[in-house]
Design an enzyme around this catalytic site. Structure first.
Site, short mmCIF file in Angstrom:
data_model
loop_
_atom_site.label_atom_id
_atom_site.label_comp_id
_atom_site.label_asym_id
_atom_site.label_seq_id
_atom_site.Cartn_x
_atom_site.Cartn_y
_atom_site.Cartn_z
CB SER A 43 -0.92 0.04 1.23
OG SER A 43 -1.86 -1.00 1.19
CD GLU A 64 0.96 -0.24 13.12
OE1 GLU A 64 0.67 -0.73 14.24
OE2 GLU A 64 0.39 -0.60 12.08
CG PHE A 89 -2.67 2.59 10.81
CD1 PHE A 89 -3.82 2.96 11.50
CD2 PHE A 89 -2.80 1.91 9.62
CE1 PHE A 89 -5.07 2.65 11.00
CE2 PHE A 89 -4.06 1.59 9.11
CZ PHE A 89 -5.19 1.96 9.80
CG ASP A 123 -10.26 0.99 3.12
OD1 ASP A 123 -11.13 0.11 2.94
OD2 ASP A 123 -9.11 0.92 2.68
CD GLN A 127 -8.43 1.64 7.93
OE1 GLN A 127 -7.38 1.12 7.60
NE2 GLN A 127 -9.04 1.36 9.08
NE ARG A 173 -6.73 3.35 -1.61
CZ ARG A 173 -7.68 3.19 -2.50
NH1 ARG A 173 -8.35 4.24 -2.95
NH2 ARG A 173 -7.98 2.00 -2.97
#
Lengths: 319, 280
Positions: A43, A64, A89, A123, A127, A173
């Site tokens: 990703s 993480e 994250f 999502d 996210q 993204r």
């Protein structure tokens, strides 16, 4: 009309794609680069580097906190760790590790947050990194960069590797329009003036730069000339460019794909107030979480559109 | 620099531990605050590593790439490390009395940017093992035959990140990483058994593929023997569960005061005097 059409921009890759490609291409020149991945390399696009240099890539799993700590340890051995995860994250889950293992000891760790903002779409809000810039900026000594297109992302990636010190690079993204030519300048801490204007300055970064250019094109038709600055470096912000904009255009609109607090808007407001205080209007996601949905629909619903920038310009120039 | 070939005798190491304990009490009492008892429990481990011929280091070259690394993940116990560093020649012994004072690089918790020889800035618990893992991987990538030692607290084992690091060290078969858990049985508000009991540590860590030993961590001969075993293992990470006592070395004095935990506070001058007399 799609983003960038009004200003005549051609389509380009997602910034995460440009980053992945750039990182891989830098691997030979910088043998110190090491990728530390939290199992999202396909990703964040660090996958290409990991395939090309398997001995220099660690997938530590969905962990993480450990990922960032390991990067801090690698940096203290002279490596240049590139730690990539979703912006939410990386910054939110591992914030204390970034503080203790990267920022406080000033380790040469490169933090890369993909899937920033609400344009990730379906999502949903868990996210979506909409507070990552604020979190990164609050860390002492952290440099924070939000590139607008593929070309500048590639240049930012190279500049990041050459830079000595902790840095956060924010990526998106979806595919975004191409704004820059290959021979364009990219200097950390120096805003790029993409459109000349005297009546107002639109300061933007990331996805919002293309919309700012669209807004400038639209405003031109209405007889208003807008300066557009790509403020790719949020910290340290280009105070001189903000002061010049304030002095010469007397009004500022800040547009960013981030919450209302602690991001580019806050940085510009502080910079302007220190030097040349002028009216400022803000285009951002406000003080709320978004929701699942298609990216275009989300940008519309949560106020990140060319129209909102144009409205903000009218509002701020009337003050 | 220490070499394995001339390992000092156990009584000599015990005497060095006594010297370190005196420093710990003197510096924390001079500071007026700090964590002497948490430092005292780890003193044998710190002493054996630094003076028992296990760690290769050069105090005049703290950034020597080949050096072994030591990380005090339970950062509040850093007085034990400062005492060892002073005795090893990183800085003058007198500087220990600047602990926690404005301008001193001997901060309340270790700060690697201010004190050369400190390998990781710690103080937010749970993070040292990940940093040590990164350093172990970094040394391995560069073909450097160095070992990384990380001292953790038993209360600290409640941090999930520690277990992330334990799992990841196994994945990469990091054979140059040794974790030492200073199981002194107490944390801030009371007994670790009452707060969040994760004992026994050995089977849990073993189940992640580590080599684990459980020892009396205040018995120098056991510490030395366990470290000898650990350094001989190079195909997987190693852990030593060091069962210790918080405040070891001055326990009769703490019993007199009526608080054997004595967490996070320096001994008042009169009690420190008694403790030093007790240590001799």
């Amino acid at each position: 009309m799609g983003i960038g059409e009004k200003s005549g921009l051609s389509p380009g890759p997602a910034t995460r794609d440009a980053f992945g490609k750039a990182l891989e291409s830098l691997g030979e020149r910088f043998p110190e680069i090491v990728v530390v991945d939290g199992d999202v390399g396909n990703s964040t696009r660090t996958e290409a580097f990991a395939k090309a240099f398997p001995d220099r890539a660690f997938n530590v799993g969905i962990a993480e906190a450990n990922m960032v700590g390991v990067a801090g340890g690698l940096a203290s051995c002279g490596k240049i760790p590139v730690v990539a995860s979703f912006a939410a994250f990386l910054l939110c889950n591992a914030y204390d590790q970034i503080r203790m293992s990267v920022a406080f000891p000033s380790q040469n760790v490169k933090l890369v947050g993909s899937h920033s903002g609400i344009s990730i779409g379906e999502d949903g809000p868990s996210q979506m990194g909409i507070e990552d810039v604020a979190l990164a900026c609050s860390l002492a000594g952290m440099t924070v960069i939000v590139p607008a297109d593929g070309v500048s992302t590639a240049k930012a990636t190279e500049a990041m590797i050459e830079w000595d010190g902790p840095m956060y690079l924010r990526l998106g993204r979806p595919a975004v329009p191409q704004i820059y030519s290959e021979d364009s300048e990219f200097t950390i801490g120096r805003a790029n003036r993409l459109h000349e204007g005297d009546d107002v300055t639109i300061i933007a970064n990331g996805l919002m730069v293309a919309m700012a250019l669209d807004a400038a094109a639209e405003l031109e038709e209405r007889g208003l000339s807008a300066r557009v600055l790509d403020m790719h470096t949020v910290k340290p912000i280009d105070e001189q460019a903000v002061a010049e904009a304030a002095r010469e255009t007397r009004a500022i609109v800040v547009a960013e794909e981030h919450s209302a607090h602690g991001g580019l808007g806050s940085a510009v407001a502080v910079a302007a107030s220190k030097n040349v205080p002028v009216p400022i209007a803000y285009v951002n996601t406000g003080d709320t979480y978004a929701e699942s949905g298609d990216p275009d629909g989300l940008l519309e619903k949560y106020g990140l559109t060319t129209e909102r920038i144009v409205e903000a310009v009218h509002r701020v120039t009337a003050r | 620099m220490s070499l394995e070939t001339d390992r000092p005798a156990i009584p000599d190491l015990q005497d060095k531990a006594r010297v370190l304990r005196r420093h710990i009490i003197e510096m924390t009492t001079a500071a007026g605050n700090g964590h002497p008892t948490s430092s005292l429990s780890a003193t044998e481990v710190v002493t054996a590593l630094h003076f028992g011929g296990f760690m290769n280091y050069d105090a005049s070259r703290p950034d020597w790439p080949e050096r072994d690394r030591f990380i005090m993940s339970k950062g509040h116990a850093v007085p034990a490390l400062y005492a060892a560093m002073a005795e090893a020649g990183y800085f003058p012994v007198e500087d220990l009395l600047t602990l926690r004072k404005l301008g001193s690089p001997l901060e309340g918790h270790p700060n690697m940017r201010r004190l050369p020889g400190i390998e990781a800035s710690t103080g937010s618990l749970g993070q040292g093992l990940s940093i040590g893992l990164g350093q172990a991987l970094g040394c391995r990538m560069d073909g450097i035959d160095a070992r990384v030692y990380v001292v953790l607290g038993d209360g600290e084992m409640g941090e999930g990140q520690v277990w992330e690091a334990i799992a990841t060290a196994h994945k990469y078969q990091v054979g140059n990483l040794t974790a030492i858990i200073d199981q002194n049985g107490y944390q801030q508000t009371g007994a670790t058994a009452d707060v969040l009991d994760l004992t026994p540590f050995a089977p849990k860590i073993e189940s992640f593929g580590w080599h684990v030993q459980t020892i009396n961590g205040n018995e120098m001969s056991e510490v030395v023997a366990a470290l000898e075993t650990a350094v001989a293992i190079t195909d997987r990470p190693t852990a030593i569960v060091a069962e210790t006592q918080k405040g070891f070395g001055i326990l009769p004095i703490l019993e007199e005061v009526g608080d054997t935990n004595f967490h996070g506070q320096a001994l008042p001058a009169d009690i420190a005097e008694k403790a030093l007399a007790h240590l001799g």
